[in-house]
Design an enzyme around this catalytic site. Sequence first.
Site, PDB file in Angstrom:
ATOM      1  CB  CYS A   9      -0.943  -0.001   1.190  1.00 23.45           C
ATOM      2  SG  CYS A   9      -2.043  -1.424   1.228  1.00 23.45           S
TER       3      CYS A   9
ATOM      4  CG  HIS B  47      -6.798   1.080   0.420  1.00 23.47           C
ATOM      5  ND1 HIS B  47      -5.729   1.798  -0.078  1.00 23.47           N
ATOM      6  CD2 HIS B  47      -6.260   0.077   1.199  1.00 23.47           C
ATOM      7  CE1 HIS B  47      -4.598   1.268   0.369  1.00 23.47           C
ATOM      8  NE2 HIS B  47      -4.896   0.220   1.137  1.00 23.47           N
TER       9      HIS B  47
ATOM     10  CB  CYS C  14       0.076   0.728   7.576  1.00 15.71           C
ATOM     11  SG  CYS C  14      -1.637   0.242   7.256  1.00 15.71           S
TER      12      CYS C  14
END
Length: 406
Positions: A95, A362, A392
Amino acid sequence: MSKSANDVVITTYARTAIDKMGGPLSNWHSVDLCAEVLKELVKRSGLKHEQVDHIFHGTAGAPEIGWVTGVPGRQALLKAGFPVETLSYTIDRACCSGTTAIAHAYNYLVAGDIEVGIACASDNQCNWPLLLDGKVRWNGSRLGDLVLRDFLVGAGYPGFGVVAQDSANVAKEYGIDREMQDRWAVLSHDKWGKAFERGFFKGEIFPLEIPQKGKDPIIFDRDQLPRPGTTYEQLAKLPTVNGSITVTAGNCPSLNAGATGLIMTTRAKAEALGLEPLAKVYKVPSVAEFYSNIATAPGNVIKKTCEMHGLKTTDLGLIEINEAFAAVTLTSTKILSDGDDGKWQHFKDITNVNGGSIAIGHPLGATGIRLTMTMIPELKARGEKYGIATLCGGLAQADGVLIEVE
């Protein structure tokens, strides 16, 4: 802080709207989404393709990338019409891939290796394939059914843990319970709704035309996941997922698709090209922690970023912490408070003020660049200077992107 000709600045940014599972982007490969963003950045900036020296592409979607046999950044830039001489490489820090692309563009610019770079990222979980274990190649003579693996199931790293479990367990250590996480999720949708009503996202999102067989094309220009009006009572009824003690489908994002990008150069080169600097970017620090501590990494990298650049956390006008789970954002803001409930409320109040990934979505590696661009107009509107975007990723790593608006 004073201005310098050598400052690294952002001059242009753009993103697609973010899709949900089964939506209009389900059949688009992330390479093609990235190509569309690259085209839009050139269009918005007025630059010629050949004026871009290097493209830094982030992705976390290894299963999907496998179907295009690698170098997705290179393929995207060629599809977008850039010269064959344009350099690129693709970064996978899960990510964090988008923020790491920003970090690499910054380093290349400071070193003088390039004059204009693009940090971009794209992922499409909606298009991840079912995969056959490579061992089948050597076991072809054996009898029995073949089993396909679905990488969308489990949300973890074999041998290291399940991220939904890890984030919830760490949040519990900080006194953050299920109700807090569900109420934060409600806020995420409500804040997005208010931002959407005032047209906030129009500066980020460009319309994408999606052809339809025998029909008019779809004009895709709105995030598909947000549900303004979501109530706490609705979320409280949802079961937990992936063996987590608090994480549900309501207090984390869904499976998403999208692409993001921004143009970075030096202040002197921006002036020479007639581009307006929108924000100054500072050197991007990173942290890596014990692999289950994904909920603490963003908070700790914010502290590290401020310390590196001589700021106090209270100097920040805005913070963007990816809502990989509500547990992550709440834990990391609490870390910033150093045990002071009043400070914790302050940091919550300035974090994800226009909604976060629970509402917006996301698309993994693409999110970090979205977090960065969304701070620029909001900082200006509030008369603030500094903001940090972080998230994170990759078994408890995190980057801290500090920007200062012009």
